[in-house]
Design an enzyme around this catalytic site. Structure first.
Site, short mmCIF file in Angstrom:
data_model
loop_
_atom_site.label_atom_id
_atom_site.label_comp_id
_atom_site.label_asym_id
_atom_site.label_seq_id
_atom_site.Cartn_x
_atom_site.Cartn_y
_atom_site.Cartn_z
N THR A 136 1.53 7.07 0.30
CA THR A 136 0.71 5.90 -0.02
C THR A 136 0.68 5.62 -1.52
OG1 THR A 136 -1.50 4.93 0.33
CG2 THR A 136 -1.43 7.21 -0.36
N GLY B 1 -9.40 7.44 1.94
CA GLY B 1 -9.08 8.85 1.77
C GLY B 1 -10.27 9.74 1.49
N THR C 10 -5.11 7.65 8.11
CA THR C 10 -4.98 6.44 7.30
C THR C 10 -6.39 5.91 7.05
OG1 THR C 10 -4.01 4.23 7.20
CG2 THR C 10 -4.70 4.99 9.36
N GLY C 11 -6.53 5.11 6.03
CA GLY C 11 -7.86 4.57 5.73
C GLY C 11 -8.41 5.16 4.45
N SER D 27 0.80 -1.23 0.00
CA SER D 27 0.00 0.00 0.00
C SER D 27 0.83 1.28 0.00
CB SER D 27 -0.93 0.02 1.21
OG SER D 27 -0.18 0.02 2.39
N THR E 148 -1.27 3.28 3.74
CA THR E 148 -0.66 4.57 4.09
C THR E 148 0.28 4.52 5.28
OG1 THR E 148 -2.79 5.59 3.51
CG2 THR E 148 -1.16 7.00 4.57
N ARG F 23 -7.16 8.83 -9.79
CA ARG F 23 -7.69 9.08 -8.43
C ARG F 23 -6.57 9.52 -7.48
NH1 ARG F 23 -6.71 6.96 -2.99
NH2 ARG F 23 -8.65 7.07 -1.82
N VAL F 24 -6.86 10.53 -6.70
CA VAL F 24 -5.94 10.99 -5.66
C VAL F 24 -6.70 10.93 -4.33
CG1 VAL F 24 -4.74 13.03 -4.76
CG2 VAL F 24 -4.56 12.45 -7.18
N GLY F 25 -6.03 10.42 -3.31
CA GLY F 25 -6.68 10.30 -2.00
C GLY F 25 -6.33 11.44 -1.08
N ASP F 26 -6.44 11.16 0.21
CA ASP F 26 -6.18 12.19 1.23
C ASP F 26 -4.70 12.42 1.50
OD1 ASP F 26 -6.15 9.53 2.29
OD2 ASP F 26 -6.03 10.39 4.30
#
Ligand code: GLY
Length: 329
Positions: free
Chosen positions: A207, A243, A240-241, A86, A189, A217-220
């Protein structure tokens, strides 16, 4: 108290003296103002992989290095661990088989740098630091981030390991777009927060994101205020988790603001998690965890579901701690 007795009391005694009295059921009890994890320098990071990352960070902190150097060195360990599915090298790819990385870093002077949707670079956190230090910008994405990394001399590397490719090919047989499994492999993450000898706080977050995500796609994790936030007057937080859920409440910024208004790191993380739960109609399988550190060097964490843990390292403590949580999975 005589001066001699005061000196004999030592650090432990001083901690014990600094108590707050509260009354419950007509009994007055004393609560220590500082929890057991107090004491700088200190580093905390998410999940099992945080233990190895903390070790690298601790080498920096324990020799008088800065929190900024510590968090960069620390999370690079996880980024370069090909067995981790990850983060960085070996991370699971998107639907098109591309490993795309997100990372950000923030120091005690509110300076920050980030990269998102970056490919073919093993250590995005170091590129994020370069963005912070060598450009007038905060974030570079995609091809631009890659070109910047090349210009800075970062080596190009294919990050899709044979194991990750095999997993992706298997996924492609059904192409099911589902939420990541809760606490699967205890992963997702690496977020790290450190306080150095000078009491300065920095953080890093990196991450490969949601496995088999849509391309682009982009996360947090690269978003300052979502995956990471530091205000050296108050403390720092990372997430974490899933996003998308963290972004919706500007999670890490929320945790830091709650600490600014008097909440402990544990309480601040819990309130942020409760807000996520409140704002989602369907919380089933949606795991998010926060970590926080305050200016006193106290640390805490909280997650939606059981199973989130974090690694702590200070002069006195080296442990993996299970975070408190709202629900059993
Ligand atoms: N928290 C990592 C991500 O959602 O990308």
């Amino acid at each position: 108290m005589s001066r001699r007795k005061f000196l004999k009391t030592g650090a432990l005694g001083i901690g014990a003296l600094l108590t707050s009295k509260i009354t419950a059921n007509n009994n007055t009890i004393s609560i220590p103002l500082f929890n057991a994890t107090k004491g700088k320098p200190i580093v905390i990071s998410t999940w099992n992989h945080g233990t190895a990352a903390n070790k690298a960070a601790w080498k920096v902190l324990n020799t008088g290095g800065t929190a900024l150097d510590a968090v960069e060195k620390g999370v690079r360990v996880t980024e370069s661990d090909a067995t981790n599915r990850s983060v960085g090298l070996g991370g699971l790819p998107d639907r098109e088989g591309k490993v795309t990385l997100d990372a950000c870093i923030m120091n005690h002077e509110n300076e920050c740098g980030a990269v998102a949707f970056l490919q073919d670079i093993e250590n995005p956190i170091s590129v994020a630091r370069k963005v912070m230090e060598d450009t007038p910008h905060v974030m570079l994405v995609g091809k631009g981030a890659f070109q910047f990394a090349m210009a800075q001399g970062f080596p190009k590397r294919d990050l899709l390991t044979p194991e990750a490719k095999k997993a992706w090919l298997k996924w492609k047989e059904s192409e099911e777009q589902k939420k990541p499994e809760v606490n699967s492999e205890n992963h997702d993450t690496i977020g790290m927060l450190a306080m150095d000898e000078d009491g300065n706080i920095s953080g890093a977050c990196t991450t490969s994101g949601w496995a088999y995500k849509l391309h682009g796609r982009v996360g947090d994790s690269p978003l300052i205020g979502a995956g990471l936030f530091v205000d050296n007057e108050v403390g720092g937080a990372c997430a974490t988790g899933l996003g998308e859920a963290v972004i919706r409440i500007a999670g890490s910024h929320t945790v830091v603001e709650l600490m600014r208004h008097g909440k402990s790191p544990d309480e601040a993380c819990q309130i942020a998690v409760e807000r996520i739960i409140k704002k989602h109609k369907d919380i089933k399988g949606l795991q998010v965890g926060f970590l926080a550190i305050n200016k006193q060097g106290e640390v805490g964490g909280y997650s939606v579901y059981a199973g989130f843990n974090y690694a702590i390292k200070s002069k006195k403590i080296k442990k993996l701690k299970d975070a408190a949580y709202k629900m059993e999975w």
